[in-house]
Design a protein around this motif. Structure first.
Motif, PDB file in Angstrom:
ATOM      1  N   MET A   2       5.356  21.625 -21.529  1.00  0.00           N
ATOM      2  CA  MET A   2       6.253  21.402 -20.564  1.00  0.00           C
ATOM      3  C   MET A   2       7.686  20.760 -21.495  1.00  0.00           C
ATOM      4  N   ALA A   3       8.806  20.306 -20.741  1.00  0.00           N
ATOM      5  CA  ALA A   3      10.110  19.459 -21.284  1.00  0.00           C
ATOM      6  C   ALA A   3       9.393  17.903 -21.323  1.00  0.00           C
ATOM      7  N   GLY A   4      10.272  17.313 -22.440  1.00  0.00           N
ATOM      8  CA  GLY A   4       9.682  16.162 -23.124  1.00  0.00           C
ATOM      9  C   GLY A   4      10.375  16.047 -24.369  1.00  0.00           C
ATOM     10  N   LYS A   5      10.406  14.709 -24.431  1.00  0.00           N
ATOM     11  CA  LYS A   5      10.162  13.591 -26.527  1.00  0.00           C
ATOM     12  C   LYS A   5       8.958  14.208 -26.679  1.00  0.00           C
ATOM     13  N   VAL A   6       8.446  13.975 -28.293  1.00  0.00           N
ATOM     14  CA  VAL A   6       7.843  14.019 -28.849  1.00  0.00           C
ATOM     15  C   VAL A   6       7.716  12.512 -29.427  1.00  0.00           C
ATOM     16  N   VAL A   7       6.728  12.048 -28.829  1.00  0.00           N
ATOM     17  CA  VAL A   7       6.480  10.387 -29.085  1.00  0.00           C
ATOM     18  C   VAL A   7       6.326  10.006 -30.556  1.00  0.00           C
ATOM     19  N   ALA A   8       5.041  10.931 -30.655  1.00  0.00           N
ATOM     20  CA  ALA A   8       4.517  10.852 -32.029  1.00  0.00           C
ATOM     21  C   ALA A   8       3.204  12.116 -32.376  1.00  0.00           C
ATOM     22  N   THR A  65      -6.058  15.285 -30.272  1.00  0.00           N
ATOM     23  CA  THR A  65      -4.974  15.084 -30.297  1.00  0.00           C
ATOM     24  C   THR A  65      -3.995  15.631 -30.985  1.00  0.00           C
ATOM     25  N   VAL A  66      -2.924  16.276 -31.226  1.00  0.00           N
ATOM     26  CA  VAL A  66      -2.359  16.843 -32.260  1.00  0.00           C
ATOM     27  C   VAL A  66      -0.939  16.442 -31.793  1.00  0.00           C
ATOM     28  N   VAL A  67      -0.169  16.149 -31.052  1.00  0.00           N
ATOM     29  CA  VAL A  67       1.186  15.882 -30.964  1.00  0.00           C
ATOM     30  C   VAL A  67       0.856  15.392 -29.177  1.00  0.00           C
ATOM     31  N   ILE A  68       2.097  13.940 -29.321  1.00  0.00           N
ATOM     32  CA  ILE A  68       2.108  13.347 -28.088  1.00  0.00           C
ATOM     33  C   ILE A  68       3.148  13.830 -27.724  1.00  0.00           C
ATOM     34  N   VAL A  69       3.988  13.885 -26.111  1.00  0.00           N
ATOM     35  CA  VAL A  69       4.748  14.689 -25.696  1.00  0.00           C
ATOM     36  C   VAL A  69       4.917  13.121 -24.379  1.00  0.00           C
ATOM     37  N   GLU A  70       6.516  12.830 -24.268  1.00  0.00           N
ATOM     38  CA  GLU A  70       6.998  12.542 -23.023  1.00  0.00           C
ATOM     39  C   GLU A  70       7.238  12.981 -22.521  1.00  0.00           C
ATOM     40  N   ALA A  71       6.935  13.061 -21.124  1.00  0.00           N
ATOM     41  CA  ALA A  71       7.383  14.077 -19.860  1.00  0.00           C
ATOM     42  C   ALA A  71       7.779  13.457 -18.729  1.00  0.00           C
ATOM     43  N   MET A  72       8.180  13.074 -17.474  1.00  0.00           N
ATOM     44  CA  MET A  72       8.428  12.469 -16.281  1.00  0.00           C
ATOM     45  C   MET A  72       8.465  10.114 -16.697  1.00  0.00           C
ATOM     46  N   LYS A  73       8.272  10.290 -17.412  1.00  0.00           N
ATOM     47  CA  LYS A  73       7.582   8.268 -18.477  1.00  0.00           C
ATOM     48  C   LYS A  73       6.707   8.303 -18.723  1.00  0.00           C
ATOM     49  N   MET A  74       5.950   9.225 -18.410  1.00  0.00           N
ATOM     50  CA  MET A  74       4.417   9.386 -18.792  1.00  0.00           C
ATOM     51  C   MET A  74       4.183  10.008 -20.378  1.00  0.00           C
ATOM     52  N   GLU A  75       2.856   9.777 -21.474  1.00  0.00           N
ATOM     53  CA  GLU A  75       2.545  10.268 -23.087  1.00  0.00           C
ATOM     54  C   GLU A  75       1.676  10.987 -22.109  1.00  0.00           C
ATOM     55  N   ASN A  76       1.716  12.675 -22.408  1.00  0.00           N
ATOM     56  CA  ASN A  76       0.701  12.809 -22.474  1.00  0.00           C
ATOM     57  C   ASN A  76       0.432  13.224 -23.779  1.00  0.00           C
ATOM     58  N   ASP A  77      -1.442  13.859 -24.347  1.00  0.00           N
ATOM     59  CA  ASP A  77      -1.620  14.061 -25.109  1.00  0.00           C
ATOM     60  C   ASP A  77      -2.002  15.557 -25.340  1.00  0.00           C
ATOM     61  N   LEU A  78      -1.197  16.766 -26.200  1.00  0.00           N
ATOM     62  CA  LEU A  78      -1.052  17.470 -26.938  1.00  0.00           C
ATOM     63  C   LEU A  78      -2.675  17.800 -27.021  1.00  0.00           C
ATOM     64  N   LYS A  79      -3.313  18.802 -27.225  1.00  0.00           N
ATOM     65  CA  LYS A  79      -4.795  18.898 -28.064  1.00  0.00           C
ATOM     66  C   LYS A  79      -5.146  20.124 -28.205  1.00  0.00           C
ATOM     67  N   ALA A  80      -5.379  20.354 -29.597  1.00  0.00           N
ATOM     68  CA  ALA A  80      -6.246  21.651 -30.303  1.00  0.00           C
ATOM     69  C   ALA A  80      -6.733  22.897 -29.417  1.00  0.00           C
ATOM     70  N   HIS A  81      -5.969  23.178 -29.037  1.00  0.00           N
ATOM     71  CA  HIS A  81      -6.556  24.733 -28.412  1.00  0.00           C
ATOM     72  C   HIS A  81      -7.707  25.416 -29.248  1.00  0.00           C
ATOM     73  N   ARG A  82      -7.559  25.248 -30.490  1.00  0.00           N
ATOM     74  CA  ARG A  82      -9.018  26.009 -31.586  1.00  0.00           C
ATOM     75  C   ARG A  82      -8.999  25.303 -32.784  1.00  0.00           C
ATOM     76  N   PRO A  83      -9.839  25.507 -33.557  1.00  0.00           N
ATOM     77  CA  PRO A  83     -10.297  24.140 -34.227  1.00  0.00           C
ATOM     78  C   PRO A  83      -9.848  25.213 -35.557  1.00  0.00           C
ATOM     79  N   GLY A  84      -9.290  24.605 -36.947  1.00  0.00           N
ATOM     80  CA  GLY A  84      -8.876  25.038 -37.563  1.00  0.00           C
ATOM     81  C   GLY A  84      -8.187  24.402 -38.817  1.00  0.00           C
ATOM     82  N   VAL A  85      -6.850  24.632 -39.658  1.00  0.00           N
ATOM     83  CA  VAL A  85      -6.305  23.425 -40.389  1.00  0.00           C
ATOM     84  C   VAL A  85      -4.602  23.532 -39.899  1.00  0.00           C
TER      85      VAL A  85
END
Length: 175
Positions: A110-116, A130-150
């Motif tokens: 999504m398009a948005g702003k990185v919150v954390a 959870t890896v990155v939190i992106v705010e889009a349309m005034k909602m915070e979205n926890d974006l999660k790791a899609h695979r294991p790793g480093v």
């Protein structure tokens, strides 16, 4: 309580759009791709079973789900279909956010702003973490790791604007 959601149902490249409006708990108004509208009462009979009542017809369905693919068995016939909501369809079209992706890059769905940023370079992650939190349309979205790793790269910083498909982090195999 009325909420309308569009679902894109298909096999392979053929997708058809269904509209589902929630009328009340367990009662839905469904509009088919051809424009036919009908009401369906639906409830989960058990963990893998669904009972549907439309008009005077009762349909018992066994449903197995893996991510967006549903294997549905009705009257002894099994059908595997992919069901996407509007957001999932946009993400798929952009080639982002796919679970189990072989790519080490986690891209913004999504398009948005990185919150954390919840990780740092060198940190091991598991799928779904959870890896990155992106705010889009005034909602915070926890974006999660899609695979294991480093985590080998964090490509964004807090406060940064991102577009669909921008690389957020890189998750490489653990050496």
């Amino acid at each position: 309580m009325s909420e309308r959601v569009f679902y894109f149902v298909g096999q392979g490249d053929e997708q058809r759009t269904w509209q589902v409006e929630t009328l009340q708990a367990d009662l839905y108004r469904v509009t088919s791709p051809e424009g036919t509208t009908f009401e369906v009462s639906a409830f989960e009979a058990d963990a893998a079973g669904l009972s549907l009542l439309t008009g005077d017809r009762v349909i018992e369905a066994d449903v197995l789900r893996e991510d967006t693919v549903y294997e549905v068995q009705i009257d002894g016939e099994t059908h595997a279909v992919e069901v996407l909501n509007e957001r999932q369809k946009r993400m798929k079209a952009a080639g982002v956010g796919a679970r189990g992706s072989d790519s080490p890059e986690l891209k913004s769905p999504m398009a948005g702003k990185v919150v954390a940023i919840a990780v740092e370079v060198g940190q091991e992650v598991a799928p779904g973490e959870t890896v990155v939190i992106v705010e889009a349309m005034k909602m915070e979205n926890d974006l999660k790791a899609h695979r294991p790793g480093v985590i080998t790269e964090v490509a964004v910083s807090a406060g940064q604007a991102v577009e669909i498909g921008d690389v957020l982090v890189r998750i490489d195999d653990v050496q």
